[in-house]
Design a protein around this motif. Structure first.
Motif, PDB file in Angstrom:
ATOM      1  N   GLN A 164       1.033  -1.834   0.309  1.00 52.79           N
ATOM      2  CA  GLN A 164       0.192   0.409   0.027  1.00 52.79           C
ATOM      3  C   GLN A 164       0.712   1.180  -0.117  1.00 52.79           C
ATOM      4  N   ASN A 165       1.933   1.424   1.284  1.00 52.31           N
ATOM      5  CA  ASN A 165       2.688   2.639   0.962  1.00 52.31           C
ATOM      6  C   ASN A 165       3.623   2.113   1.252  1.00 52.31           C
ATOM      7  N   PRO A 166       4.741   2.060   0.452  1.00 54.63           N
ATOM      8  CA  PRO A 166       5.998   1.372   0.118  1.00 54.63           C
ATOM      9  C   PRO A 166       6.891   2.755   1.377  1.00 54.63           C
ATOM     10  N   ASN A 167       6.913   3.249   1.629  1.00 57.44           N
ATOM     11  CA  ASN A 167       7.468   4.225   3.052  1.00 57.44           C
ATOM     12  C   ASN A 167       7.337   3.827   3.965  1.00 57.44           C
ATOM     13  N   ASN A 168       5.537   3.429   4.252  1.00 57.71           N
ATOM     14  CA  ASN A 168       5.630   3.131   5.853  1.00 57.71           C
ATOM     15  C   ASN A 168       6.566   1.703   6.225  1.00 57.71           C
ATOM     16  N   GLN A 169       7.913   1.564   6.338  1.00 56.46           N
ATOM     17  CA  GLN A 169       8.838   0.173   6.503  1.00 56.46           C
ATOM     18  C   GLN A 169       8.820   0.061   7.888  1.00 56.46           C
ATOM     19  N   GLU A 170       8.752   1.203   8.824  1.00 51.71           N
ATOM     20  CA  GLU A 170       8.508   1.133  10.458  1.00 51.71           C
ATOM     21  C   GLU A 170       7.094  -0.275  10.948  1.00 51.71           C
ATOM     22  N   LEU A 171       6.447   0.172  10.330  1.00 53.47           N
ATOM     23  CA  LEU A 171       5.294  -0.678  10.489  1.00 53.47           C
ATOM     24  C   LEU A 171       5.823  -2.028   9.885  1.00 53.47           C
ATOM     25  N   ALA A 172       5.672  -2.488   8.829  1.00 54.95           N
ATOM     26  CA  ALA A 172       6.855  -3.597   8.924  1.00 54.95           C
ATOM     27  C   ALA A 172       7.150  -4.317   9.181  1.00 54.95           C
ATOM     28  N   ARG A 173       8.708  -3.058   9.909  1.00 59.03           N
ATOM     29  CA  ARG A 173       9.431  -3.695  10.489  1.00 59.03           C
ATOM     30  C   ARG A 173       9.041  -4.252  11.860  1.00 59.03           C
ATOM     31  N   PHE A 174       7.703  -3.246  12.352  1.00 57.19           N
ATOM     32  CA  PHE A 174       7.623  -4.212  13.804  1.00 57.19           C
ATOM     33  C   PHE A 174       6.661  -5.673  13.410  1.00 57.19           C
ATOM     34  N   TYR A 175       5.706  -5.450  12.263  1.00 55.68           N
ATOM     35  CA  TYR A 175       5.423  -7.050  12.338  1.00 55.68           C
ATOM     36  C   TYR A 175       5.713  -8.299  12.162  1.00 55.68           C
ATOM     37  N   CYS A 176       7.434  -7.439  11.616  1.00 54.67           N
ATOM     38  CA  CYS A 176       8.350  -9.208  11.117  1.00 54.67           C
ATOM     39  C   CYS A 176       8.604  -8.825  12.205  1.00 54.67           C
ATOM     40  N   HIS A 177       9.712  -7.888  13.590  1.00 55.91           N
ATOM     41  CA  HIS A 177       9.499  -8.196  14.547  1.00 55.91           C
ATOM     42  C   HIS A 177       8.851  -8.912  15.763  1.00 55.91           C
ATOM     43  N   THR A 178       7.404  -8.710  15.852  1.00 55.62           N
ATOM     44  CA  THR A 178       7.392  -9.137  16.320  1.00 55.62           C
ATOM     45  C   THR A 178       6.863 -11.000  15.659  1.00 55.62           C
ATOM     46  N   GLN A 179       6.312 -11.125  15.110  1.00 54.76           N
ATOM     47  CA  GLN A 179       6.999 -12.309  14.209  1.00 54.76           C
ATOM     48  C   GLN A 179       7.387 -13.147  14.635  1.00 54.76           C
ATOM     49  N   THR A 180       8.774 -12.749  14.159  1.00 57.73           N
ATOM     50  CA  THR A 180       9.826 -13.399  15.064  1.00 57.73           C
ATOM     51  C   THR A 180       9.794 -13.711  16.668  1.00 57.73           C
ATOM     52  N   SER A 181      10.013 -12.332  17.199  1.00 53.98           N
ATOM     53  CA  SER A 181       9.841 -12.815  18.852  1.00 53.98           C
ATOM     54  C   SER A 181       8.932 -14.009  19.082  1.00 53.98           C
ATOM     55  N   ILE A 182       7.386 -13.847  18.638  1.00 56.01           N
ATOM     56  CA  ILE A 182       6.205 -14.770  18.194  1.00 56.01           C
ATOM     57  C   ILE A 182       6.774 -16.430  18.331  1.00 56.01           C
ATOM     58  N   SER A 183       8.128 -16.243  17.515  1.00 59.66           N
ATOM     59  CA  SER A 183       8.502 -17.768  17.249  1.00 59.66           C
ATOM     60  C   SER A 183       9.122 -18.035  17.971  1.00 59.66           C
ATOM     61  N   ARG A 184       9.928 -17.102  18.034  1.00 58.99           N
ATOM     62  CA  ARG A 184      11.457 -18.098  19.642  1.00 58.99           C
ATOM     63  C   ARG A 184      10.334 -18.291  20.619  1.00 58.99           C
ATOM     64  N   ARG A 185       9.728 -17.518  20.765  1.00 57.37           N
ATOM     65  CA  ARG A 185       9.058 -17.948  22.377  1.00 57.37           C
ATOM     66  C   ARG A 185       8.198 -19.097  22.355  1.00 57.37           C
ATOM     67  N   LEU A 186       7.577 -19.742  21.480  1.00 54.69           N
ATOM     68  CA  LEU A 186       6.371 -20.546  20.749  1.00 54.69           C
ATOM     69  C   LEU A 186       8.118 -21.752  20.888  1.00 54.69           C
ATOM     70  N   VAL A 187       9.009 -22.018  19.886  1.00 54.38           N
ATOM     71  CA  VAL A 187       9.595 -22.276  20.321  1.00 54.38           C
ATOM     72  C   VAL A 187       9.242 -23.508  18.635  1.00 54.38           C
ATOM     73  N   LEU A 188       9.054 -22.307  17.666  1.00 57.38           N
ATOM     74  CA  LEU A 188       8.327 -22.786  16.528  1.00 57.38           C
ATOM     75  C   LEU A 188       9.285 -22.190  15.523  1.00 57.38           C
ATOM     76  N   ARG A 189       9.614 -22.827  14.055  1.00 51.70           N
ATOM     77  CA  ARG A 189      10.575 -22.817  13.061  1.00 51.70           C
ATOM     78  C   ARG A 189      10.230 -22.040  12.460  1.00 51.70           C
ATOM     79  N   GLN A 190      10.520 -21.361  11.771  1.00 58.78           N
ATOM     80  CA  GLN A 190       9.481 -20.304  10.890  1.00 58.78           C
ATOM     81  C   GLN A 190      10.465 -21.554   9.175  1.00 58.78           C
ATOM     82  N   ASP A 191       9.456 -21.342   8.125  1.00 56.53           N
ATOM     83  CA  ASP A 191       9.762 -21.896   6.790  1.00 56.53           C
ATOM     84  C   ASP A 191      11.182 -20.887   6.251  1.00 56.53           C
ATOM     85  N   PRO A 192      11.322 -21.745   5.635  1.00 54.42           N
ATOM     86  CA  PRO A 192      12.731 -21.290   5.363  1.00 54.42           C
ATOM     87  C   PRO A 192      12.559 -20.023   3.941  1.00 54.42           C
TER      88      PRO A 192
END
Length: 161
Positions: A9-37
């Motif tokens: 939608q907006n390529p300048n909104n990288q901070e919100l996309a970074r927040f979503y990626c960081h949240t996804q990574t931290s949840i997968s670490r907390r729940l000890v889940l493997r992410q797809d390559p």
């Protein structure tokens, strides 16, 4: 998916996309889940930004040591990732041995035993079976004395105290 939608939608909104990626990574670490390559390859390990070619990353094809490599460089933190561009290469998660349906359970097939033989209890000889009930019927006098003298907390003894 949310990070991809935000950047579409907006390529300048990288901070919100970074927040979503960081949240996804931290949840997968907390729940000890493997992410797809394929998911791991689209997220920067350093700044957790979504690596979209031309928007937040550059993608180059390199050749070194007679092998082709795909080099992905994050535009936010300048971290580079290299991936081998071998068309015959398969990830472990894509191989048939990695699927749970194709794996044998731990208890089965061990040391040449059949699964039914491994689960059965050991057989008791016939002579012990015949003598076991008769030895149980005779009780030891010392064991009777100990069971008669035991009282529970709430009950009163024979003296009524």
């Amino acid at each position: 998916q949310a990070a991809h939608c935000i950047l579409a939608q907006n390529p300048n909104n990288q901070e919100l996309a970074r927040f979503y990626c960081h949240t996804q990574t931290s949840i997968s670490r907390r729940l000890v889940l493997r992410q797809d390559p394929s998911v791991k390859r689209t997220i920067c390990k350093s700044c957790f930004s979504l690596l979209v070619p031309g928007v937040s990353s550059t993608v180059r094809q390199r050749k070194s040591r007679n092998q082709r490599w795909t080099a992905v460089r994050c535009l936010n933190c300048s971290l580079s990732k290299r991936f081998l561009s071998n068309p015959d290469y398969k990830l472990w998660s894509e191989q048939p041995e990695a699927l749970l349906e194709n794996q044998t359970p731990v208890g089965e097939g061990a040391k040449g035993q059949t699964p039914s033989a491994a689960r059965q209890p050991p057989k008791v000889p016939q002579m012990e079976k015949a003598t076991a009930p008769s030895s149980r019927s005779c009780s030891h006098p010392a064991s009777e004395e100990t069971t008669v003298g035991i009282k529970s907390k709430g009950q009163k003894g024979p003296s009524g105290k």
